[in-house]
Write a protein that holds these residues in place. Structure first.
Motif, mmCIF file in Angstrom:
data_model
loop_
_atom_site.group_PDB
_atom_site.id
_atom_site.type_symbol
_atom_site.label_atom_id
_atom_site.label_comp_id
_atom_site.label_asym_id
_atom_site.label_seq_id
_atom_site.Cartn_x
_atom_site.Cartn_y
_atom_site.Cartn_z
ATOM 1 N N ALA A 289 0.641 -1.246 0.411
ATOM 2 C CA ALA A 289 0.373 0.250 0.446
ATOM 3 C C ALA A 289 1.491 0.827 -0.082
ATOM 4 N N MET A 290 2.583 1.003 0.257
ATOM 5 C CA MET A 290 2.981 2.116 0.772
ATOM 6 C C MET A 290 3.626 2.223 -0.009
ATOM 7 N N GLU A 291 3.642 1.737 -1.557
ATOM 8 C CA GLU A 291 4.658 1.450 -2.322
ATOM 9 C C GLU A 291 3.296 2.423 -3.546
ATOM 10 N N LYS A 292 2.405 1.871 -3.500
ATOM 11 C CA LYS A 292 1.542 2.164 -4.359
ATOM 12 C C LYS A 292 1.119 3.703 -4.390
ATOM 13 N N GLY A 293 0.691 4.018 -3.201
ATOM 14 C CA GLY A 293 1.027 5.478 -2.302
ATOM 15 C C GLY A 293 -0.874 5.764 -2.697
ATOM 16 N N SER A 294 -1.380 4.155 -1.590
ATOM 17 C CA SER A 294 -3.451 4.652 -1.729
ATOM 18 C C SER A 294 -3.111 5.264 -0.308
ATOM 19 N N ARG A 295 -4.565 5.716 -0.547
ATOM 20 C CA ARG A 295 -5.002 6.340 0.709
ATOM 21 C C ARG A 295 -4.591 6.093 1.975
ATOM 22 N N TYR A 296 -4.786 4.293 1.965
ATOM 23 C CA TYR A 296 -4.041 3.804 3.083
ATOM 24 C C TYR A 296 -3.048 3.707 3.588
ATOM 25 N N GLY A 297 -2.194 3.264 2.165
ATOM 26 C CA GLY A 297 -0.664 3.338 2.144
ATOM 27 C C GLY A 297 0.102 4.302 2.799
ATOM 28 N N ARG A 298 -0.663 6.059 2.698
ATOM 29 C CA ARG A 298 -0.233 6.928 2.730
ATOM 30 C C ARG A 298 0.134 7.191 4.495
ATOM 31 N N LYS A 299 -1.512 7.032 4.588
ATOM 32 C CA LYS A 299 -1.481 6.595 6.660
ATOM 33 C C LYS A 299 -0.282 5.547 6.862
ATOM 34 N N MET A 300 -0.198 4.769 5.925
ATOM 35 C CA MET A 300 1.319 4.087 6.877
ATOM 36 C C MET A 300 2.302 4.379 6.850
ATOM 37 N N ALA A 301 2.299 4.817 5.791
ATOM 38 C CA ALA A 301 3.509 5.609 5.823
ATOM 39 C C ALA A 301 4.157 6.977 6.876
ATOM 40 N N GLU A 302 3.000 7.470 7.318
ATOM 41 C CA GLU A 302 2.617 8.872 8.603
ATOM 42 C C GLU A 302 3.351 8.320 9.014
ATOM 43 N N GLU A 303 2.634 7.080 9.541
ATOM 44 C CA GLU A 303 2.872 5.970 11.246
ATOM 45 C C GLU A 303 4.048 5.785 10.915
ATOM 46 N N VAL A 304 4.436 4.895 10.000
ATOM 47 C CA VAL A 304 5.919 4.994 9.936
ATOM 48 C C VAL A 304 6.866 5.943 10.368
ATOM 49 N N TRP A 305 6.886 7.040 9.450
ATOM 50 C CA TRP A 305 7.498 8.342 9.482
ATOM 51 C C TRP A 305 7.582 8.885 11.381
ATOM 52 N N GLN A 306 6.754 8.861 11.873
ATOM 53 C CA GLN A 306 6.455 9.144 13.313
ATOM 54 C C GLN A 306 7.294 7.963 13.996
ATOM 55 N N THR A 307 6.786 7.219 13.720
ATOM 56 C CA THR A 307 7.429 6.127 14.941
ATOM 57 C C THR A 307 8.634 5.859 14.721
ATOM 58 N N ALA A 308 9.285 6.720 14.184
ATOM 59 C CA ALA A 308 10.868 6.125 13.362
ATOM 60 C C ALA A 308 11.662 7.211 14.617
ATOM 61 N N GLU A 309 11.144 8.720 14.863
ATOM 62 C CA GLU A 309 11.334 9.447 15.499
ATOM 63 C C GLU A 309 11.426 8.546 17.257
ATOM 64 N N VAL A 310 9.990 7.849 17.524
ATOM 65 C CA VAL A 310 9.654 7.559 18.504
ATOM 66 C C VAL A 310 10.889 6.293 19.105
ATOM 67 N N ASP A 311 11.136 4.996 18.192
ATOM 68 C CA ASP A 311 12.160 4.452 18.285
ATOM 69 C C ASP A 311 13.374 4.726 18.381
ATOM 70 N N ALA A 312 14.112 5.880 17.966
ATOM 71 C CA ALA A 312 15.137 6.116 17.835
ATOM 72 C C ALA A 312 15.465 7.092 18.989
ATOM 73 N N LEU A 313 14.733 7.785 19.536
ATOM 74 C CA LEU A 313 14.554 8.556 20.801
ATOM 75 C C LEU A 313 14.626 7.191 22.047
ATOM 76 N N HIS A 314 14.140 6.227 22.049
ATOM 77 C CA HIS A 314 14.339 5.496 22.812
ATOM 78 C C HIS A 314 15.612 4.545 22.609
ATOM 79 N N ARG A 315 16.001 4.088 21.671
ATOM 80 C CA ARG A 315 17.618 3.513 21.709
ATOM 81 C C ARG A 315 18.505 4.205 21.556
ATOM 82 N N LEU A 316 18.604 5.515 21.061
ATOM 83 C CA LEU A 316 19.593 6.626 21.477
ATOM 84 C C LEU A 316 19.612 6.780 22.960
#
Length: 282
Positions: free
Chosen positions: A74-101
């Motif tokens: 879905a993220m590859e196709k850029g569908s509405r659901y895919g864009r929503k997932m991409a946003e979640e991944v984008w935001q989760t990346a910072e949370v995960d990185a902060l905890h890890r670091l």
């Protein structure tokens, strides 16, 4: 101040008691100072993708974990659901990185919660208890510039030891508290082992530091810490206490492209043979 709409769910759920003021508005988010019980913290409200000047290009997305193949497609196709997932991944990346670091001893704000696209985290303050200034807003002597640069190179090493590269490190996303530089803004952080652009991003991050601090201490302009750090990393020899000189030698030998292609073809052929063998066994 009046509670911004994006922060209302946090107030309603008891995560935030009061919004005190807006702290800053950047290319990817708006940050507010909020009160959570007796504590004063930051609330980072991520902007919608079409409002951000920082784009989620493929170089940053590569190597990030997605929950399932459906989400990835879905993220590859850029569908509405895919864009929503991409946003979640984008935001989760910072949370995960902060905890890890934070666990690795890197000087980053302590994350507390992420809810409805809002990240609650520590408010970094200066010696007087005020919100810490960005590095870009601090006047440096040559001695302090050298000290801060050394501290940040140490942080870059610690980050890479934890498998993370900032990907957008500069004087604009480093705060200065009473003890020195604190690294912020990590939604574009990449996994060093799973991203083909990892070295170029590390090189850019370290180059940005040399260029900025080189204004105050010109000797830093001729250093090459990125290549030296990466060389240790590739050899499995990078550790928090590694001794660096900034004078690593780059090989001028041209890459053997033909040899590399032969190796790739050999691996492909071996994989095809393995699959044929499995089919015959089945």
């Amino acid at each position: 101040m009046k509670t911004p709409k994006r922060l209302e769910p946090l107030v309603q759920n008891g995560l935030v008691d009061e919004v005190l003021r807006q702290l800053m508005s950047g290319k990817e988010a708006v940050v507010y100072v909020v009160r959570c019980g007796d504590d004063v913290r930051c609330a980072k409200v991520y902007k919608e993708a079409n409002q951000r000047s920082f784009k989620q290009n493929a170089a940053y997305q590569e190597g990030r974990k997605v929950r399932g193949s459906r989400d990835a497609r879905a993220m590859e196709k850029g569908s509405r659901y895919g864009r929503k997932m991409a946003e979640e991944v984008w935001q989760t990346a910072e949370v995960d990185a902060l905890h890890r670091l934070a666990a690795a001893g890197v000087r980053v704000p302590q994350p507390y919660n992420c809810f409805e696209g809002v990240l609650l985290m520590e408010l970094v303050t200066d010696a007087a208890g005020h919100a810490a200034p960005r590095l870009n807003d601090v006047v440096l002597s040559p001695e302090v510039a050298l000290k801060f640069h050394a501290m940040l190179i140490k942080q870059v090493v610690l980050m890479l030891c934890a498998g993370v590269i900032h990907g957008d490190l500069s004087e604009y996303n480093i705060l200065v508290d009473a003890d020195g530089p604190v690294i912020i803004d990590l939604p574009q952080a990449v996994d060093a082992a799973g991203n083909n652009s990892a070295f170029s991003m590390l090189e850019r991050d370290v180059g940005n530091l040399a260029t900025y601090f080189g204004q105050f201490a010109p000797e830093l302009l001729n250093t090459d810490y990125a290549f030296e750090i990466w060389s240790h990393y590739e050899k499995g020899e990078l550790h928090p206490d590694v001794v660096l000189t900034g004078r690593a030698r780059r090989s001028e030998k041209k890459a053997d492209v033909r040899g590399l292609m032969r190796e790739i073809d050999s691996v492909k052929e071996e994989e095809l043979n393995r699959r044929r063998f499995q089919l015959e066994e089945d």
